[in-house]
Design a protein around this motif. Structure first.
Motif, mmCIF file in Angstrom:
data_model
loop_
_atom_site.group_PDB
_atom_site.id
_atom_site.type_symbol
_atom_site.label_atom_id
_atom_site.label_comp_id
_atom_site.label_asym_id
_atom_site.label_seq_id
_atom_site.Cartn_x
_atom_site.Cartn_y
_atom_site.Cartn_z
ATOM 1 N N ALA A 32 45.461 42.992 73.840
ATOM 2 C CA ALA A 32 44.596 44.083 74.275
ATOM 3 C C ALA A 32 45.340 45.073 75.177
ATOM 4 N N LEU A 33 45.823 44.630 76.324
ATOM 5 C CA LEU A 33 46.421 45.549 77.301
ATOM 6 C C LEU A 33 47.554 46.355 76.682
ATOM 7 N N GLY A 34 47.466 47.669 76.865
ATOM 8 C CA GLY A 34 48.495 48.564 76.358
ATOM 9 C C GLY A 34 48.336 48.935 74.899
ATOM 10 N N GLU A 35 47.405 48.312 74.211
ATOM 11 C CA GLU A 35 47.165 48.595 72.788
ATOM 12 C C GLU A 35 46.146 49.720 72.651
ATOM 13 N N ALA A 36 46.155 50.368 71.500
ATOM 14 C CA ALA A 36 45.118 51.344 71.186
ATOM 15 C C ALA A 36 43.823 50.582 70.883
ATOM 16 N N LEU A 37 42.709 51.144 71.282
ATOM 17 C CA LEU A 37 41.414 50.510 71.031
ATOM 18 C C LEU A 37 41.200 50.340 69.532
ATOM 19 N N ASP A 38 40.912 49.135 69.119
ATOM 20 C CA ASP A 38 40.596 48.814 67.725
ATOM 21 C C ASP A 38 39.201 48.194 67.730
ATOM 22 N N PRO A 39 38.199 48.924 67.232
ATOM 23 C CA PRO A 39 36.832 48.403 67.285
ATOM 24 C C PRO A 39 36.631 47.109 66.493
ATOM 25 N N GLU A 58 48.440 58.148 83.351
ATOM 26 C CA GLU A 58 49.670 57.719 82.693
ATOM 27 C C GLU A 58 49.469 57.269 81.256
ATOM 28 N N ALA A 59 48.340 56.673 80.934
ATOM 29 C CA ALA A 59 48.104 56.143 79.588
ATOM 30 C C ALA A 59 47.428 57.190 78.711
ATOM 31 N N GLU A 60 47.723 57.120 77.432
ATOM 32 C CA GLU A 60 47.078 57.994 76.462
ATOM 33 C C GLU A 60 45.591 57.647 76.373
ATOM 34 N N PRO A 61 44.727 58.649 76.230
ATOM 35 C CA PRO A 61 43.306 58.341 76.032
ATOM 36 C C PRO A 61 43.123 57.401 74.838
ATOM 37 N N GLY A 62 42.261 56.420 75.005
ATOM 38 C CA GLY A 62 42.022 55.438 73.954
ATOM 39 C C GLY A 62 42.894 54.198 74.064
ATOM 40 N N THR A 63 43.794 54.187 75.066
ATOM 41 C CA THR A 63 44.650 53.021 75.292
ATOM 42 C C THR A 63 43.930 52.056 76.223
ATOM 43 N N ILE A 64 44.036 50.784 75.938
ATOM 44 C CA ILE A 64 43.389 49.761 76.763
ATOM 45 C C ILE A 64 44.198 49.563 78.044
ATOM 46 N N VAL A 65 43.541 49.761 79.189
ATOM 47 C CA VAL A 65 44.209 49.634 80.487
ATOM 48 C C VAL A 65 43.635 48.501 81.335
ATOM 49 N N GLN A 66 42.548 47.895 80.895
ATOM 50 C CA GLN A 66 41.961 46.774 81.625
ATOM 51 C C GLN A 66 41.293 45.835 80.629
ATOM 52 N N GLU A 67 41.451 44.534 80.885
ATOM 53 C CA GLU A 67 40.802 43.526 80.044
ATOM 54 C C GLU A 67 39.890 42.692 80.936
ATOM 55 N N LEU A 81 36.728 35.644 66.477
ATOM 56 C CA LEU A 81 35.745 34.763 67.120
ATOM 57 C C LEU A 81 34.937 35.536 68.147
ATOM 58 N N ARG A 82 35.672 36.351 68.927
ATOM 59 C CA ARG A 82 35.037 37.108 70.006
ATOM 60 C C ARG A 82 35.911 38.319 70.301
ATOM 61 N N PRO A 83 35.321 39.523 70.402
ATOM 62 C CA PRO A 83 36.136 40.683 70.732
ATOM 63 C C PRO A 83 36.559 40.654 72.197
ATOM 64 N N ALA A 84 37.678 41.295 72.482
ATOM 65 C CA ALA A 84 38.105 41.448 73.867
ATOM 66 C C ALA A 84 37.234 42.534 74.504
ATOM 67 N N LEU A 85 36.750 42.278 75.709
ATOM 68 C CA LEU A 85 35.970 43.265 76.457
ATOM 69 C C LEU A 85 36.949 44.041 77.320
ATOM 70 N N VAL A 86 37.031 45.355 77.112
ATOM 71 C CA VAL A 86 38.117 46.138 77.695
ATOM 72 C C VAL A 86 37.645 47.432 78.336
ATOM 73 N N GLY A 87 38.524 47.962 79.199
ATOM 74 C CA GLY A 87 38.383 49.301 79.752
ATOM 75 C C GLY A 87 39.436 50.174 79.117
ATOM 76 N N VAL A 88 39.040 51.390 78.710
ATOM 77 C CA VAL A 88 39.906 52.281 77.952
ATOM 78 C C VAL A 88 40.224 53.521 78.780
#
Length: 115
Positions: A62-69, A82-91, A103-110
């Protein structure tokens, strides 16, 4: 895939064990009275990860990856210069797959552009 429901239930055990380890202050980790307890909890966490691995259960990156729904659930947007919009910066909660099935999606901040 017959064990999917059981695997999903075991994720809460992994979450609670992780939270317990994170809650132990650094000074108590070094205290001789608590070293055995901390070592035991850490060993239990490693064994749980090993069992997950043997059964094809792995964490979703998740962290540092582009959001994948298909893998991540965005819970909030965070202004981030610093991060591109849509990049995951918090898990907030790790996501997991069993083989190729989620099984379960990662709950993230983008990241979003600062205001």
């Amino acid at each position: 895939y017959a064990s999917t429901a059981f695997a999903r239930d075991m994720l809460s055990v992994a979450d609670n064990l992780g939270r317990a380890l994170e809650a132990i202050p650094a000074d108590l980790r070094e205290d001789e009275k608590f070293k055995g307890l901390v070592a035991g909890l850490e060993a239990t966490g490693r064994e749980l990860e090993s069992v997950f691995g043997r059964h094809g259960i792995e964490k979703v990156q998740a962290l540092g990856e582009a959001l994948d729904p298909n893998l991540h659930q965005a819970m909030m947007e965070i202004p981030h210069g610093e991060a591109e919009p849509g990049t995951i910066v918090q898990e907030m909660q790790a996501g997991y797959r069993i083989k190729e099935r989620l099984l379960r999606p990662a709950l993230v901040g983008v990241a979003k552009k600062p205001d």
